[in-house]
Scaffold this active site. Structure first.
Site, PDB file in Angstrom:
ATOM      1  CG  HIS A   1      15.115 -73.373  21.476  1.00 23.84           C
ATOM      2  ND1 HIS A   1      15.362 -74.665  21.091  1.00 23.84           N
ATOM      3  CD2 HIS A   1      16.139 -73.018  22.303  1.00 23.84           C
ATOM      4  CE1 HIS A   1      16.490 -75.082  21.655  1.00 23.84           C
ATOM      5  NE2 HIS A   1      16.976 -74.104  22.400  1.00 23.84           N
TER       6      HIS A   1
ATOM      7  CG  HIS B   1      17.873 -71.384  19.020  1.00 21.05           C
ATOM      8  ND1 HIS B   1      19.011 -70.732  18.616  1.00 21.05           N
ATOM      9  CD2 HIS B   1      17.042 -70.425  19.486  1.00 21.05           C
ATOM     10  CE1 HIS B   1      18.875 -69.436  18.816  1.00 21.05           C
ATOM     11  NE2 HIS B   1      17.685 -69.220  19.344  1.00 21.05           N
TER      12      HIS B   1
ATOM     13  CG  LEU C   1      23.727 -70.465  17.925  1.00 18.16           C
ATOM     14  CD1 LEU C   1      23.630 -69.754  19.270  1.00 18.16           C
ATOM     15  CD2 LEU C   1      22.523 -70.132  17.062  1.00 18.16           C
TER      16      LEU C   1
ATOM     17  N   GLY D   1      23.269 -65.080  19.818  1.00 18.37           N
ATOM     18  CA  GLY D   1      24.261 -66.145  19.850  1.00 18.37           C
ATOM     19  C   GLY D   1      25.071 -66.217  18.571  1.00 18.37           C
TER      20      GLY D   1
ATOM     21  CG  ASN E   1      15.836 -61.849  21.927  1.00 20.40           C
ATOM     22  OD1 ASN E   1      16.813 -61.992  22.644  1.00 20.40           O
ATOM     23  ND2 ASN E   1      15.418 -62.797  21.091  1.00 20.40           N
TER      24      ASN E   1
ATOM     25  CB  SER F   1      52.170 -72.028   2.000  1.00 22.39           C
ATOM     26  OG  SER F   1      53.150 -71.100   2.400  1.00 22.39           O
TER      27      SER F   1
ATOM     28  CD  GLU G   1      42.910 -70.270   9.625  1.00 18.91           C
ATOM     29  OE1 GLU G   1      44.132 -70.043   9.528  1.00 18.91           O
ATOM     30  OE2 GLU G   1      42.155 -69.642  10.419  1.00 18.91           O
TER      31      GLU G   1
ATOM     32  CG  HIS H   1      52.989 -76.830   5.232  1.00 20.46           C
ATOM     33  ND1 HIS H   1      52.460 -76.459   4.022  1.00 20.46           N
ATOM     34  CD2 HIS H   1      54.120 -76.089   5.406  1.00 20.46           C
ATOM     35  CE1 HIS H   1      53.237 -75.525   3.472  1.00 20.46           C
ATOM     36  NE2 HIS H   1      54.260 -75.298   4.277  1.00 20.46           N
TER      37      HIS H   1
ATOM     38  NE  ARG I   1      58.217 -75.799   4.396  1.00 20.84           N
ATOM     39  CZ  ARG I   1      59.536 -75.846   4.450  1.00 20.84           C
ATOM     40  NH1 ARG I   1      60.138 -77.028   4.641  1.00 20.84           N
ATOM     41  NH2 ARG I   1      60.264 -74.762   4.329  1.00 20.84           N
TER      42      ARG I   1
END
Length: 666
Positions: free
Chosen positions: A28, A68, A118, A158, A187, A387, A414, A464, A523
C-alpha cells in the site's frame, strides 16, 4: 546536496515506500506517501524516543493504526536509526522478514504493537495512554515526574469506520486521556474509492461528542500547519486530541495521486520512474543521500532525551528507592520475589472453601487473596462487575478525576475492553484482567486473537460458561465458545470444576507471561471435590486423575467444569457396581497437552480405549481424547430457555446418561 528541506526528508519516506512496494509487487504505497509530511514533523521534532534504546521505559509510544501503511513505519524506523536495515526494507512482505505486510510487534525494533485489523491499533493506543496515566498516578511524586510520555497514533478512514474506534475513543474521552494525540489521515479514499459513498460521518463532530479536543482541517502537506496543530495538542491538558489532516493519498505520484489505485497496489515501474522525476528524487531505489540520512538520524537527539530523563530517575531512586524498585520490577514484567507465597495464600483460601460455590465466586475469593499484593493486576468488566465478580476487596475504580485506581469500568464495550487491555499489557507495568459473559467473547474475538498473536499476558474472565446460566436462553448460553477459544494458537483456556481448580487456574494465568488466558467460570454453584495433596498439585498440569479404581481401568471418563460433579456421581456408581472406571478432570486441555508423554500416559493410558468425555458445549475437540471408539456427551445445537437443572436433563447431561454411555462401551 545542499541542506535538505522538510519536503526532501518527507520524500525519502515516499521513495522508500514506493520502491519497497514495487519490488514486492504487493503493498500500500498511497498512505505512506500521503502521510509522509506529517510523519517527518512528528518524528523529527516531537516524538520522544531513542532509536539506540528502542525499549527505553519513558519513550513516547507511536502506533500506526492504519497498519496497511506499514512501509511508512518501516521507513521511519530505518531513517531515524532503529536496527531495521535497508535489506529489511528490500525484503518487504517476504517470508521471514521483519517487514511484514502489516506491522507485527517487535519492540526491540521500535514496533510497539501489531496492527493488521483496522481500528485495533487506536484501541491499543487508548490502553497505552491509560497505562501511562495510571502509572503516573501511582508512582510520580511532586518534583519527580518520572512517568511522563505521550501516545501518538496515525489512523485512516478505515480505522474510524470500524466500530471498535467508537468504543475505544468514547472511553478515552470519558477518562480524559490528555496525552493521547491522534492524526486522522483524511484523504477520502478507501479500497472501493471515494468514501463519501459509504461514510458521510462528520468525524470531528463525532470526536467532539466524546469529549475530545479536535483540530479541524489541517493541511497535511504543510509542515508549519502540522507543527501548529501539534503545539495546540501538547498544550491540551485533560482531553485527548484528534488532528484532522487533509491529505492526498499517494501524494507526489506522477499521475495516480489522489486515486484509489495507490491504496493497495504497486504504482508500476513507469509510474515510479515518473514520480521520481516529479519529486526531484534522483537516487536509485533504496539509496538515501548522506545529507538526508544525517538529518533523519535521531540517535543523538534521542540519547540526549534519555540521558536527561535518566538523571531525573536517579534523583527519584534516591528519594523514593522502594517506589523506584517496584516501578522497574513492574515494567520488566517480573513477578515479585514472594510470588510463591502469594500464590500459596490463594491456594490456602481455596482449600478452606467448604460448601458449594459458583466458580465465578471462587474467582473473586482467589482475587481477594492474590490481588492486593500485586499492584500490576488491574481489573475491570464490561458493565457486568456484579456478575463477573471481578471487583476485589482492594479494588478502586479509575475515574476521570482520579487515576490512582486499579479497576476500570469499561462499559458495554467488550471489543474495546479487550484491545485496551492489550494496550495496557503492551505498554508494560500491568497484568490486566477483565470480565464479561463467555458468550460475548464473540464481540471481542479479534482482539482476543491479537492478544494471542502478540503473546500478551492478559487474563480474560468469562463467566456464565454454559447452559447452566439458565433462563436467559440461547442468546446468552455459550455452546461453541470454549472449544473455539481453545483453537486459538497460544491461548490457554481453563474451565475449573471448583474453588481449588479455580485458584490453580488464576495462579497459572498470573504467572504466564507469553500469552493470554481464559478463565471460563460458572454462574451456578458447584460442590468442592475431595482430593489428596498430590491430586491438588497435579491440577496445575491441566488434567489429572480425580477418582480412580483398583487396578487398570476398564474405562475412563473425562470431564471439565460443572460436569465434573455429575461425572463423579456416575463413576462412583459404576465402581460400586464392580466396574473399574477412572475419572479425569481436565480443566486445562492445552496445559495437559504440553505435559511430557509419560505423565499424559499415566493419566490416559493408551491401553484403555473405552473413553467418554462430557462437557456442556461443542463436542468436536473431545474426539482426540476419546478416539473413534469412544463417546462424547455434549451439545452441538443452540441452547434453550429454562431452569438449569431442566436444561441439563433436556440435553442429556446427567449422571444417569453418563453411566449409560460408559456401559454401552462394554
Amino acid at each position: 546536496m545542499t541542506t535538505p528541506t522538510r519536503r526532501d526528508l518527507a520524500n525519502a519516506i515516499r521513495a522508500l515506500s514506493m520502491d519497497a512496494v514495487q519490488l514486492a509487487n504487493s503493498g500500500h504505497p498511497g498512505a505512506p506517501m500521503g502521510m509522509a509530511d506529517i510523519a517527518e514533523v512528528l518524528w523529527r521534532d516531537y516524538l520522544s524516543h531513542n532509536p539506540a534504546d528502542p525499549q527505553w521505559m519513558n519513550r513516547d509510544r507511536f502506533v500506526l493504526s492504519n497498519g496497511h501503511a506499514s512501509m511508512l513505519l518501516y521507513s521511519l524506523l530505518h531513517l531515524t536509526g532503529y536496527p531495521l536495515t535497508i535489506d529489511d526494507l528490500r525484503a518487504f512482505r517476504q517470508l521471514g522478514s521483519h517487514t511484514a505486510g502489516h506491522p507485527e510487534r517487535e519492540p526491540h525494533l521500535g514496533i510497539e504493537t501489531t496492527t493488521g485489523p483496522l481500528g485495533q491499533g487506536i484501541a491499543n493506543a487508548v490502553g497505552m495512554a491509560l497505562a501511562e496515566k495510571l502509572l503516573a498516578a501511582q508512582f510520580n511524586r511532586p518534583g519527580h515526574e518520572v512517568v511522563e510520555h505521550r501516545t501518538w497514533v496515525f489512523v485512516g478512514d478505515g480505522c474510524l469506520m470500524e466500530g471498535i474506534s467508537h468504543e475505544a475513543c468514547s472511553l478515552a474521552g470519558t477518562l480524559k486521556l490528555g496525552k493521547l494525540v491522534v492524526f486522522f489521515d483524511d484523504n477520502g479514499i478507501s479500497i472501493d474509492g471515494d468514501v463519501r459513498g459509504w461514510c458521510a460521518d462528520d468525524a470531528p463532530a463525532r470526536f467532539e461528542s466524546y469529549g475530545w479536543h479536535v483540530i479541524r482541517a489541517v493541511d497535511g502537506h504543510d509542515p508549519e500547519a502540522i507543527r501548529a496543530a501539534i503545539d495546540k495538542a501538547v498544550q491540551q491538558g485533560e482531553r485527548p486530541t484528534l488532528i484532522c489532516c487533509k491529505t492526498v493519498i499517494g501524494w507526489g505520484a506522477a499521475t495516480k495521486a489522489g486515486s484509489k489505485s495507490t491504496h493497495g497496489e504497486a504504482l508500476g515501474a513507469e509510474e515510479v520512474a515518473a514520480t521520481r522525476v516529479k519529486l526531484g528524487w534522483t537516487s536509485p531505489p533504496f539509496e538515501i543521500p548522506a545529507p538526508i540520512r544525517s538529518a533523519w538520524d535521531q540517535r543523538s537527539r534521542g540519547g540526549a532525551l534519555q540521558q536527561a530523563w535518566s538523571q531525573r530517575f536517579a534523583a527519584y531512586q534516591q528519594a523514593f528507592p522502594e517506589l523506584a524498585q517496584e516501578l522497574l520490577r513492574r515494567l520488566s514484567g517480573e513477578l515479585p520475589a514472594d510470588f510463591d507465597a502469594i500464590a500459596q495464600r490463594a491456594l490456602d483460601a481455596a482449600l478452606a472453601a467448604t460448601g458449594p460455590q459458583a466458580t465465578r465466586q471462587s474467582s473473586q475469593l482467589v482475587l481477594n487473596a492474590i490481588g492486593p499484593p500485586l499492584g500490576e493486576l488491574v481489573g475491570g468488566s464490561a458493565d457486568l462487575t456484579g456478575s463477573n465478580n471481578t471487583f476485589r476487596k482492594d479494588s478502586k475504580a479509575v475515574t476521570p478525576a482520579d487515576a490512582a485506581g486499579n479497576y476500570i469500568n469499561y462499559g458495554v464495550r467488550e471489543f474495546a475492553m479487550t484491545a485496551v487491555m492489550n494496550g495496557l499489557a503492551l505498554h508494560g507495568g500491568f497484568r490486566p484482567y477483565a470480565g464479561t459473559f463467555l458468550v460475548f467473547s464473540d464481540y471481542a474475538r479479534n482482539a482476543v486473537r491479537m492478544a494471542a498473536l502478540m503473546h500478551l499476558g492478559v487474563i480474560l474472565v468469562y463467566t456464565h460458561d454454559s447452559i447452566g446460566l439458565g433462563e436467559d436462553g440461547p442468546t446468552r448460553q455459550p455452546i461453541e465458545h470454549v472449544s473455539s477459544l481453545r483453537l486459538i494458537p497460544g491461548m490457554s483456556v481453563w474451565r475449573p470444576c471448583d474453588t481449588l481448580e479455580t485458584a490453580v487456574a488464576w495462579v497459572a494465568a498470573v504467572a504466564r507471561r507469553n500469552g493470554p488466558t481464559v478463565l471460563a467460570l460458572t454462574r451456578q454453584a458447584l460442590p468442592q471435590q475431595p482430593r489428596t495433596a498430590e491430586q491438588g498439585r497435579n491440577i496445575a498440569r491441566g488434567g489429572y486423575t480425580l477418582l480412580d479404581c483398583s487396578g487398570t481401568p476398564e474405562a475412563i471418563v473425562i470431564a471439565t467444569g460443572s460436569e465434573v460433579a455429575m461425572a463423579a456421581t456416575a463413576v462412583n456408581a459404576l465402581n460400586a457396581q464392580g466396574r473399574r472406571v477412572r475419572l479425569v478432570s481436565m480443566p486445562g486441555t492445552d496445559t495437559f497437552d504440553r505435559q511430557d508423554a509419560g505423565y499424559r500416559e499415566s493419566v490416559l493410558p493408551a491401553v484403555v480405549t473405552r473413553r467418554v468425555a462430557i462437557e456442556a458445549g461443542a463436542t468436536a475437540l473431545w474426539w482426540k481424547y476419546v478416539g473413534s471408539s469412544g463417546r462424547v456427551l455434549g451439545i452441538d445445537s443452540f441452547g434453550a430457555s429454562g431452569k438449569a437443572a431442566d436444561l441439563f436433563r433436556h440435553f442429556g447431561l446427567t449422571a444417569e446418561k453418563l453411566q449409560q454411555a460408559v456401559l454401552e462401551l462394554f
